[in-house]
Structures are given as structure tokens and as C-alpha cells.
Design a protein around this motif. Structure first.
Motif, PDB file in Angstrom:
ATOM      1  N   LYS A  57       0.872  -1.179   0.000  1.00 21.10           N
ATOM      2  CA  LYS A  57       0.000   0.000   0.000  1.00 21.10           C
ATOM      3  C   LYS A  57       0.904   1.221   0.000  1.00 21.10           C
ATOM      4  N   MET A  58       0.922   1.940  -1.143  1.00 25.18           N
ATOM      5  CA  MET A  58       1.779   3.102  -1.248  1.00 25.18           C
ATOM      6  C   MET A  58       1.096   4.309  -0.600  1.00 25.18           C
ATOM      7  N   ARG A  59       1.898   5.284  -0.218  1.00 18.86           N
ATOM      8  CA  ARG A  59       1.365   6.468   0.463  1.00 18.86           C
ATOM      9  C   ARG A  59       0.451   7.293  -0.425  1.00 18.86           C
ATOM     10  N   ASN A  60       0.596   7.202  -1.748  1.00 16.69           N
ATOM     11  CA  ASN A  60      -0.267   7.958  -2.661  1.00 16.69           C
ATOM     12  C   ASN A  60      -1.521   7.185  -3.051  1.00 16.69           C
ATOM     13  N   GLY A  61      -1.750   5.999  -2.423  1.00 15.14           N
ATOM     14  CA  GLY A  61      -2.977   5.247  -2.686  1.00 15.14           C
ATOM     15  C   GLY A  61      -2.847   4.123  -3.686  1.00 15.14           C
ATOM     16  N   ILE A  62      -1.715   3.960  -4.334  1.00 16.58           N
ATOM     17  CA  ILE A  62      -1.526   2.888  -5.307  1.00 16.58           C
ATOM     18  C   ILE A  62      -1.276   1.567  -4.587  1.00 16.58           C
ATOM     19  N   ASP A  63      -1.888   0.482  -5.096  1.00 20.29           N
ATOM     20  CA  ASP A  63      -1.608  -0.869  -4.622  1.00 20.29           C
ATOM     21  C   ASP A  63      -0.646  -1.544  -5.586  1.00 20.29           C
ATOM     22  N   VAL A  64       0.435  -2.093  -5.037  1.00 24.45           N
ATOM     23  CA  VAL A  64       1.413  -2.820  -5.854  1.00 24.45           C
ATOM     24  C   VAL A  64       1.324  -4.293  -5.469  1.00 24.45           C
ATOM     25  N   ARG A  65       0.851  -5.115  -6.414  1.00 21.24           N
ATOM     26  CA  ARG A  65       0.687  -6.539  -6.164  1.00 21.24           C
ATOM     27  C   ARG A  65       1.965  -7.278  -6.567  1.00 21.24           C
ATOM     28  N   LEU A  66       2.615  -7.883  -5.581  1.00 16.71           N
ATOM     29  CA  LEU A  66       3.873  -8.575  -5.813  1.00 16.71           C
ATOM     30  C   LEU A  66       3.629 -10.059  -6.037  1.00 16.71           C
ATOM     31  N   PRO A  67       4.518 -10.731  -6.787  1.00 14.71           N
ATOM     32  CA  PRO A  67       4.341 -12.167  -7.037  1.00 14.71           C
ATOM     33  C   PRO A  67       4.702 -12.989  -5.809  1.00 14.71           C
ATOM     34  N   GLU A  68       4.235 -14.235  -5.799  1.00 10.20           N
ATOM     35  CA  GLU A  68       4.530 -15.141  -4.691  1.00 10.20           C
ATOM     36  C   GLU A  68       6.002 -15.520  -4.670  1.00 10.20           C
ATOM     37  N   THR A  69       6.600 -15.679  -5.852  1.00  6.84           N
ATOM     38  CA  THR A  69       8.034 -15.946  -5.962  1.00  6.84           C
ATOM     39  C   THR A  69       8.673 -14.860  -6.827  1.00  6.84           C
ATOM     40  N   GLY A  70       9.962 -14.624  -6.619  1.00  2.00           N
ATOM     41  CA  GLY A  70      10.640 -13.582  -7.385  1.00  2.00           C
ATOM     42  C   GLY A  70      10.285 -12.191  -6.935  1.00  2.00           C
ATOM     43  N   MET A  71      10.036 -12.009  -5.638  1.00  2.46           N
ATOM     44  CA  MET A  71       9.624 -10.703  -5.130  1.00  2.46           C
ATOM     45  C   MET A  71      10.726  -9.663  -5.298  1.00  2.46           C
TER      46      MET A  71
END
Length: 319
Positions: free
Chosen positions: A245-259
Motif C-alpha cells: 500500500k503506497m502512500r499515494n494510494g496505489i496498490d502494488v501486487r507482488l508475485p509469490e516468488t521472485g519478489m
């Protein structure tokens, strides 16, 4: 005069008269043979009672025997813990009379845990005798306190105890079930969250199981400080992958592997395309060969109008 016991340890029996007519006959009670311990105690008590000092010792011996039967009854009655407390208090009193009362307790290494909490957990009171302080058991009790990672307890006769502790370090804030707690690096909850200035800069992780994997995400973001400073919280999704959860409201969805690789790619896109500054709501990095973004509603409407106008312009129609 009663007959003296014979060599077999039994008293001679008087003849039992026949029961009166019309009553049931009751068999005489057969005396139980005295145990060797009982005979020794009886002889020792008789001999000790022949002197003034011996009479006092005999009284103590009698008290010990009575106390033994009392303890036996307490065990049968299920009051063992209460009896242990009483017994320890009595033992402490005896040790204090002998000059082994704890008069000094030196505590070091504490910061978040107060001396009063340490003494209470250690079970050390104003009436404690050093003779009956078990250093290993005391250390184990201290290490059950959430803030204390390790402890050492040393006894210095006749009256001093040194306690040294190493506290856990506040590593992150963990939000789960509507509560926020301060946790150590290993995920141990060590305190409820407060507005203490020491906690304001801690990273925040959210979700069931997030406390167990907090080290992974915090370490990964620490390697990219420019990105870390833009993150408000990290949410563990289904105990498998993280969403930032970024401070400007953007959601960054990370992968289960290879983060780690996904985070580096995100930083590259932000440097080249200013991705994190655009009017978007979601950046999806779960696919290895592409980045998917979702525009905000306002940005999506503006883009739709722009595409519509561009299509009409190509057809030569009015804008």
C-alpha cells in the motif's frame, strides 16, 4: 500394666470374652505389625525425650511426622500448589532466620521492562531466602515475559542476586484482527501499539501470518530505500504473497516468488516512466512477462474520452 511387646513386634492379647446371648459376634481387631520406620521413630523419640535438648528435638520430630501426614492429605485433596506456596514461605522464613535473606537484587539490561515486573516474574519478595531461589527456574520464568529474549540469574551468598536480561528489539508493527501490536523480528508480539515516538517509524505489516514473514518484506524494501520510503504498509494476502500500500494510494501486487526481482523492475519503471506518479490505482507485477496497471476512475474516463475523440478524428467527423 500392659504387656511389653514380644520379639515378633506384637503385643500379647488378652482373652476376648464371649459375646452376650442375642448379639452378633464381632471378630477382634488384629493389631497391624509396626513398620521398621515406625519402630525406629518410636525408639528415637523415647530416647530423645530423656534430655532437655532431646525433648525439643523430639517435639520437632513429632511435628515433622505430623507435617508428613498433612502433606499426604493435601496431595490426596488436590491442594498441591497451595501447599507448595505455604511450604516455600515456611522455608524462606527458616532461611532468613539463618541469615540468608535476600537483601540486594541487582538488575541490568532492562529498558522496556520495569524492575517491579522483573521481580514479580522472578518470584523474589522481601521475604525470599537465597537458599530456595532456583536460578534456572527463575531464568525460565523471566524469559516468558514478551520483552525478554534471554536472562541470566546469579546467586551470591549470603544475600545478593544479580539478574541480567537482554530485551527483544521492536522491529515492526503488526495489524491483525483490528489490533496493532509491536513485534520483534522473529514475529513475537511484545507490546500493544501506542503513540510512543519510538514506534512511529516502524514498518507496518497486515494480515494473518504476516508477523512470521515480516523479516522477508522488511529486508527486501531495505535494499531499495527510495521505494521503502513510499510504502505505507505491506499486506500479506492469503499467507502467500504481499501487496504494498503506497502512500499515494496505489496498490502494488507482488508475485509469490521472485519478489526481489519484481521490486527492482518496479523501481526501473518508476525511474523511466514515472509509474508511481501516474493517476493509477493498481500495479500488478504477478505476471513474469508483463506489468498490468489499472487507471483510476477519473483517469479511465479521461482516457475513454480521448480515444473516442481520436477515433472520430480519423473518420473525418466532427470532434
Amino acid at each position: 500394666m500392659r504387656p511389653r511387646p514380644g520379639n515378633g513386634g506384637r503385643s500379647a492379647q488378652r482373652p476376648v470374652p464371649a459375646p452376650p446371648p442375642g448379639r452378633h459376634k464381632r471378630l477382634p481387631l488384629e493389631p497391624r505389625p509396626a513398620s521398621r520406620t515406625a519402630i525406629l521413630l518410636r525408639r528415637l523419640t523415647v530416647r530423645l525425650g530423656s534430655t532437655r535438648l532431646g525433648r525439643r528435638s523430639a517435639s520437632l520430630l513429632a511435628l515433622a511426622v505430623v507435617g508428613g501426614f498433612s502433606v499426604y492429605g493435601i496431595v490426596l485433596g488436590g491442594h498441591v500448589e497451595a501447599a507448595k506456596e505455604i511450604g516455600l514461605d515456611v522455608a524462606d522464613a527458616a532461611g532468613n532466620v539463618a541469615g540468608f535473606k535476600v537483601k540486594e537484587v541487582n538488575i541490568s539490561g532492562h529498558n522496556h521492562v520495569t524492575p517491579a515486573e522483573i521481580l514479580e516474574a522472578a518470584g523474589i519478595k522481601s521475604s525470599t531466602s537465597i537458599l530456595f531461589v532456583n536460578a534456572d527456574e527463575t531464568r525460565a520464568r523471566l524469559e516468558q515475559l514478551p520483552w525478554i529474549q534471554s536472562a541470566s540469574v546469579r546467586k551470591f551468598y549470603p544475600d545478593r542476586i544479580d539478574i541480567s536480561i537482554a530485551e527483544r528489539q521492536a522491529f515492526a508493527l503488526w495489524q491483525s484482527g483490528g489490533e496493532i501490536r509491536v513485534i520483534a523480528r522473529d514475529g513475537t508480539p511484545i507490546a500493544p501499539y501506542s503513540d510512543d515516538s519510538r514506534y512511529l517509524q516502524l514498518p507496518i505489516v497486515v494480515g494473518e501470518g504476516a508477523e512470521k514473514r515480516v523479516g522477508d518484506i522488511v529486508d527486501a524494501l531495505a535494499r531499495l530505500p527510495a521505494l521503502r520510503d513510499q510504502v505505507r504498509a505491506a499486506i500479506l494476502v492469503a499467507e502467500r504473497r504481499w501487496t504494498l500500500k503506497m502512500r499515494n494510494g496505489i496498490d502494488v501486487r507482488l508475485p509469490e516468488t521472485g519478489m526481489d526481482e519484481a521490486l527492482v523492475a518496479l523501481m526501473d519503471l518508476d525511474r523511466d516512466k514515472k509509474l508511481l506518479s501516474r493517476d493509477i490505482t493498481i500495479i500488478d507485477l504477478r505476471l513474469p512477462d508483463r506489468v498490468v496497471v489499472r487507471l483510476s476512475d477519473a483517469a479511465a474516463d479521461a482516457r475513454a474520452q480521448m480515444l473516442k475523440a481520436r477515433a472520430k478524428a480519423k473518420k473525418g467527423g466532427p470532434a
